[in-house]
Design an enzyme around this catalytic site. Structure first.
Site, PDB file in Angstrom:
ATOM      1  N   LEU A  15       0.817  -1.216   0.000  1.00  0.00           N
ATOM      2  CA  LEU A  15       0.000   0.000   0.000  1.00  0.00           C
ATOM      3  C   LEU A  15       0.848   1.263   0.000  1.00  0.00           C
ATOM      4  CD1 LEU A  15      -2.719  -1.024   2.637  1.00  0.00           C
ATOM      5  CD2 LEU A  15      -2.913  -1.078   0.143  1.00  0.00           C
ATOM      6  N   GLY A  16       2.008   1.194   0.590  1.00  0.00           N
ATOM      7  CA  GLY A  16       2.889   2.352   0.650  1.00  0.00           C
ATOM      8  C   GLY A  16       4.228   1.966   1.230  1.00  0.00           C
ATOM      9  N   GLN A  17       5.225   2.805   0.967  1.00  0.00           N
ATOM     10  CA  GLN A  17       6.576   2.485   1.422  1.00  0.00           C
ATOM     11  C   GLN A  17       7.312   3.758   1.795  1.00  0.00           C
ATOM     12  OE1 GLN A  17       8.872   0.257  -1.432  1.00  0.00           O
ATOM     13  NE2 GLN A  17      10.013  -0.813   0.166  1.00  0.00           N
ATOM     14  N   GLY A  18       8.031   3.718   2.920  1.00  0.00           N
ATOM     15  CA  GLY A  18       8.824   4.851   3.368  1.00  0.00           C
ATOM     16  C   GLY A  18      10.233   4.416   3.703  1.00  0.00           C
ATOM     17  N   THR A  20      11.578   3.905   6.622  1.00  0.00           N
ATOM     18  CA  THR A  20      11.733   2.993   7.754  1.00  0.00           C
ATOM     19  C   THR A  20      10.705   1.874   7.801  1.00  0.00           C
ATOM     20  OG1 THR A  20      10.377   4.437   9.134  1.00  0.00           O
ATOM     21  CG2 THR A  20      12.769   4.801   9.168  1.00  0.00           C
ATOM     22  N   ALA A  21       9.705   1.895   6.924  1.00  0.00           N
ATOM     23  CA  ALA A  21       8.653   0.877   7.008  1.00  0.00           C
ATOM     24  C   ALA A  21       7.910   0.767   5.687  1.00  0.00           C
ATOM     25  CB  ALA A  21       7.676   1.218   8.136  1.00  0.00           C
ATOM     26  N   LYS A  38       1.777  -2.148   9.142  1.00  0.00           N
ATOM     27  CA  LYS A  38       2.993  -1.368   8.911  1.00  0.00           C
ATOM     28  C   LYS A  38       4.163  -2.169   9.450  1.00  0.00           C
ATOM     29  CE  LYS A  38       4.868   3.301   9.440  1.00  0.00           C
ATOM     30  NZ  LYS A  38       4.581   4.679   9.901  1.00  0.00           N
ATOM     31  N   ASP A 170       4.201  15.823   9.761  1.00  0.00           N
ATOM     32  CA  ASP A 170       4.258  15.338   8.366  1.00  0.00           C
ATOM     33  C   ASP A 170       2.861  15.318   7.754  1.00  0.00           C
ATOM     34  OD1 ASP A 170       5.386  14.481   6.026  1.00  0.00           O
ATOM     35  OD2 ASP A 170       5.575  12.379   6.625  1.00  0.00           O
TER      36      ASP A 170
END
Length: 750
Positions: A15-18, A20-21, A38, A170
């Protein structure tokens, strides 16, 4: 496949990526319920321990309908990585909504208000209460004992979340997730509290987090430009991020854009945000090394009504302020956003302007305040405002509460009539065909996707405008039709009263003088009065003829309106534009899928080229339909509407003058009738006395009463006077209706 004790997911369901996770779509092993997990990577464990656990602690502390819920904290089986199990929002994020071509120029007003409500709710968590009380203008003063009209007021969310004293750090559209409620309504929820932390009233922080386009300039200077500085940051940095997010939601674009884009020209990006004049809400650089251009209003392409824009722009101007001393605090921000969200919308279509207005008003305000708000948007002074609703005049008493205003919608607004005759300006808009890009001949999957997205966005804007223009034509025709119907009713009523007066006058004039009156002194007065009544009858006859002509003119106008209404209903340009968009959307989705691939085979490339040709052809057809059908018909309708409005103004003024004349003639006729009745009454009384004296001298051959002819005449005059009094009452009532439609043309507007 990966799992924890209770949840299971596949790494393809990302679903999403950053940094650190990563976030995946997962399922509960027992119930099959969808959740979001997450999963923290190795780099996350290099952070200090207190930073690692901060997100868990924040989410455990918060409990609000507009914050993504934390269900559990678990670990993966093998690597024992920490996993946050959270609420799954199936409709993407606010960013994905804004990235959709349908919203290339911003959200529709209804959806934007949902976003504003949700952002106002959750961002109370952005910090503790300000030390200074909010500066609330008089228009925001509440009535004692009056409660907010909405159970989901921003204040309720603010009170809950501000107690926790948290700054998010953020805030951006990508961190505001969307799901659909049971009734199909959007619900937005704030997520990603990895950068969040607790902060006391006057506490500052020095660490930098966030996404650069949404960063406060002071944070941008350190984090993006890497310039050393000793500044500390307070809770108001979230307000800057909220301001950029709201501007993005309202317009579909970022407020501060240097030439080449924010990521390519970082120094200029910083310069734009720090050099922004007070009151400006956007700044752009359109040429390389070119000047900066500032905007103090939202762009003309924005879909929000001017009524909402007038409420929103001051908020944006005061939270997009670099100097923290000049920036609003959270109390002021939430007071102002709550004020917007607690207002009701009254839709007002100005017939003279041919523009639909959204008037935001508090239910506890008086109608006088509403009339002033209408004046601010239409420049029609309150004393010259007359309203029609669903074909009838809607009387608004200034001292009453605004709750007495009819419930309106965009398709069923109050129709505003003005005494001033002006040329209708219509809706101001920008042609979507301006500045749209063209495909390069060479196959470039990323560039082709970007171009298709921009063109498709322009197509959806053209569809929205086409619907708005068509709805405007319908409101013009409907409002004029109601005016015509009202004026025709006025004509019928005035004509009926005029004919009644003529009938009574004819009856009076047709009565012969009685025997014995030729020797009396009153004969001359009677003759004069009858001559005067005859002149009045002729004047009323001319009025009757004039009203009949007005009826004929109104009937012709009514026929034209019905003919044009049928033509508007038969218009199929909206369906044709929608057809082109559906075809273009299929090609766009294919381009979106293809851009993720490293390249295309020969046959696929040929198909891709044909798709570009077809897409361009459909876009040309769509814009042609918009310009040559929708816009031209709208402009023609404005010209015709202006001509019809002039006819309506002339008819209204003519009816007012005729009504005044009929009233004056009626008053004069009533006076003449009363004088004539008195004279005849005196004659009758005198004859009776003469007959009585004669009877005393010699026995009468007949009874000592006036002649039947004279008696009938006196009774007829008395009856006629009573009828004329009723007639005067009817005319006065009728004149009030006419006066309600108009004021003298020379009357000032303010």
């Amino acid at each position: 496949m990966q799992s924890t004790v209770n949840y299971l997911w596949h790494t393809d369901d990302l679903l999403g990526q950053g940094a650190t996770a990563s976030v995946y779509k997962a399922r509960n092993k027992k119930s099959g319920e969808l959740v979001a997990v997450k999963v923290f990577n190795t780099a996350s464990y290099l952070r200090p321990r207190e930073v690692q656990v901060r997100e868990f602690e924040v989410l455990r502390k918060l409990n609000h309908q507009n914050i993504v819920k934390l269900f559990a904290v678990e670990e993966t089986g093998g690597s024992r990585q920490k996993v946050l199990v959270m609420e799954y929002c199936s409709s993407g994020s606010l960013l994905s909504v804004l990235e959709s071509p349908e919203n290339a120029f911003g959200l529709p007003e209804e959806e934007f208000l949902v976003v504003l409500r949700c952002v106002a709710h959750v961002n109370a968590l952005s910090g503790p209460k300000d030390s200074l009380p909010p500066k609330v203008s008089p228009r925001h003063e509440a009535v004692p004992g009056q409660r907010a009209s909405s159970p989901l007021s921003a204040v309720a969310g603010m009170n809950h979340l501000r107690e926790n004293g948290i700054v998010h750090r953020d805030i951006k559209p990508g961190n505001i997730l969307r799901l659909l409620g049971e009734e199909g309504q959007s619900i937005y929820k704030l997520t990603d509290f990895g950068a969040a932390r607790e902060l006391d009233d006057d506490e500052k922080f020095v660490s930098v987090y966030g996404t650069e386009e949404y960063l406060h300039p002071d944070m941008y200077e350190r984090a993006v430009l890497r310039k050393p500085q000793q500044k500390t940051f307070g809770v108001t940095v979230d307000l800057w991020s909220i301001g950029v997010t709201l501007y993005h939601a309202a317009t579909g674009s970022l407020p501060f854009v240097p030439f080449g884009g924010p990521r390519r020209n970082k120094e200029m990006m910083y310069r734009i945000t720090t050099e922004k004049p007070a009151g400006a809400i956007a700044g752009t650089q359109k040429e390389e090394n070119g000047p900066l251009e500032w905007s103090y209003t939202l762009p003309v392409t924005c879909r929000l009504s001017l009524g909402l824009q007038s409420q929103l722009v001051p908020i944006l101007a005061n939270i997009l302020e670099v100097e923290q001393a000049k920036c609003w605090g959270f109390d002021q921000f939430f007071a102002e956003t709550s004020d917007i969200l607690q207002r009701v919308i009254v839709h007002v279509f100005s017939l003279s302007q041919a523009v639909l207005h959204h008037v935001y008003i508090h239910a506890h305000n008086t109608i006088a305040i509403f009339l002033e708000a209408v004046y601010e948007q239409t420049r029609v002074a309150p004393q010259h405002q007359k309203f029609l609703f669903e074909g009838h005049f809607w009387v608004l008493e200034p001292n009453l509460s605004a709750q007495h205003i009819a419930h309106t919608t965009a398709s069923s607004p109050l129709t505003l009539l003005s005494t001033a005759s002006e040329t209708p300006k219509g809706l101001a808009f920008k042609d979507p065909a301006q500045d749209i890009p063209k495909f390069f001949p060479k196959v470039d999957l990323q560039a082709d996707y970007t171009t298709a997205k921009s063109v498709l966005g322009a197509g959806y804007q053209a569809l929205w405008l086409a619907r708005t223009l068509l709805a405007g034509q319908e409101l013009m025709l409907r409002g004029l039709y109601w005016c015509v119907e009202t004026f025709q009713a006025t004509c019928r009523r005035t004509l009926e009263v005029t004919r009644m007066a003529l009938l009574f006058l004819s009856s009076s004039l047709g009565t012969e003088s009685v025997a014995g009156m030729t020797e009396m002194q009153e004969l001359k007065k009677v003759t004069e009065l009858r001559s005067r009544l005859r002149a009045l009858a002729e004047a009323l006859s001319r009025c009757s003829h004039s009203i009949t002509e007005s009826q004929t003119s109104l009937s012709n106008l009514r026929s034209e309106l019905l003919k044009n209404r049928d033509q508007v209903h038969a218009d199929r340009s909206i369906q044709q534009i929608q057809y082109c968009l559906d075809k273009m959307n299929l090609i766009y989705k294919q381009f979106k899928k293809s851009r993720m691939r490293p390249g295309l085979g020969y046959n696929e490339e040929q198909i891709h080229k044909l798709d570009k040709v077809n897409f361009s052809r459909l876009a040309k057809r769509l814009l042609q339909l918009f310009q040559e059908t929708c816009v031209q018909k709208y402009q023609t309708s404005l010209v015709t509407h202006g001509r019809w409005m002039r006819e309506v103004h002339e008819t209204r003024n003519h009816l007012r003058m005729v009504g005044c004349s009929v009233a004056a003639y009626n008053t004069e006729a009533q006076g003449a009738q009363e004088s004539l009745s008195k004279i005849l009454d005196q004659v009758s009384h005198q004859l009776l006395q003469d007959r009585t004296r004669e009877a005393q001298v010699s026995p009468p051959l007949t009874a000592p009463y006036p002649s039947p002819a004279l008696t009938d005449l006196v009774l007829q005059m008395q009856e006629l006077c009573e009828e004329m009094k009723l007639l005067a009452f009817d005319l006065q009532d009728n004149n009030r209706v006419i006066e309600g439609l108009s004021r003298p043309p020379s009357a000032p507007d303010s």
